[in-house]
Design an enzyme around this catalytic site. Sequence first.
Site, short mmCIF file in Angstrom:
data_model
loop_
_atom_site.label_atom_id
_atom_site.label_comp_id
_atom_site.label_asym_id
_atom_site.label_seq_id
_atom_site.Cartn_x
_atom_site.Cartn_y
_atom_site.Cartn_z
N VAL A 112 110.01 129.24 50.04
CA VAL A 112 110.06 129.42 51.04
C VAL A 112 108.39 130.08 52.06
O VAL A 112 109.07 131.35 51.49
CB VAL A 112 110.94 128.46 52.36
CG1 VAL A 112 111.96 127.74 51.72
CG2 VAL A 112 111.94 130.33 52.46
N SER A 113 108.05 129.76 52.28
CA SER A 113 106.58 130.70 53.22
C SER A 113 107.09 131.50 54.30
O SER A 113 106.71 132.18 54.60
CB SER A 113 105.52 129.85 53.47
OG SER A 113 106.10 129.02 54.48
N THR A 114 108.25 130.94 54.72
CA THR A 114 108.83 131.96 56.11
C THR A 114 110.13 131.88 56.06
O THR A 114 110.81 131.15 55.89
CB THR A 114 107.90 131.64 57.68
OG1 THR A 114 109.10 129.84 57.68
CG2 THR A 114 106.75 131.35 57.35
N GLN A 128 111.81 128.61 57.69
CA GLN A 128 112.02 127.82 56.79
C GLN A 128 112.92 126.90 55.70
O GLN A 128 113.44 127.96 55.67
CB GLN A 128 110.80 127.32 55.72
CG GLN A 128 109.30 126.81 56.71
CD GLN A 128 108.68 126.82 55.65
OE1 GLN A 128 108.59 127.29 53.89
NE2 GLN A 128 107.59 126.16 55.09
N GLN A 169 109.91 134.21 52.30
CA GLN A 169 109.19 135.55 52.57
C GLN A 169 107.77 135.05 52.97
O GLN A 169 107.82 133.78 52.48
CB GLN A 169 108.53 136.40 51.01
CG GLN A 169 109.68 136.60 49.91
CD GLN A 169 110.03 138.01 50.17
OE1 GLN A 169 109.01 138.84 51.41
NE2 GLN A 169 111.67 138.31 50.09
#
Length: 202
Positions: free
Chosen positions: A10-12, A15, A39
Site C-alpha cells: 500500500v502506498s501510504t 491505506q 510505504q
Amino acid sequence: MGNVYGYVRVSTKEQNEDRQLLALHEVAVPEKNIYLDKQSGKDFDRPRYRRLLQKLKPADMLYIKSIDRLGRNYEEILEQWRILTREKSVDIVVLDMPLLDTRRGRDLMGTFLSDIVLQVLSFVAENERKNIRQRQREGIEAARLRGVRFGRPAKPLPENFDQAYEMWRMKKISGEEAAQLCEITVSMFYRRARAAREEGGG
C-alpha cells in the site's frame, strides 16, 4: 512445486491492505509467507519486498493482487517482472489479470503472449496514474480560479500595521524598523506591504 508466497503493498500508511490480503487468503497463501510493505509512494522504499526477493527460490510461486504492486511505473514493473521470472525463475500469478499467470504457457508462444499483456497493462497502469495527477492539477487550478485558497490561513495583521506601513511608504522608517514595530519578520512585513499596495492600487 516450491513454496507459495504473496506480496502486498500500500502506498501510504493510511491505506487499507485488507482487499489485497483477502485475495491472497482466497488462493491459500500461507500467512507466514505474505510480505507486506506500507510505504510512502514517494521514495518507494520496500524492505519487505527486498527480503522476499532474497527468500524466493526457483519453482516458488508468487501471488500479487494487481500488476502495479510490482512498481511505480512502466519500466520498474517490467524490470521486477524480469528479475522474478528470469533471474529468480519463480512463477507469478496476477490475481486481477488471469492472463498474467506464468504457469499457463511455458512454451515460446505462451511467454510471448504473457510479455505482450504485461507490457500493455504496465503502460495502462502508468498512464492512469499520470491521468490522475493531471486531473488533480486541473482541479486545483480550477479551484484557484474560483478563488479557493490553499494552505494555512493568513494570520491577522497586527493592529499597528497600517500605521507602520504608512510610515514605511512615506520613507520615514525602514522595512526592518516597520517589521520590528509590528513584531513580525521582515519578509512577512514586505509580503503584507506588497499585498496592501496591490489592494490599494498604489
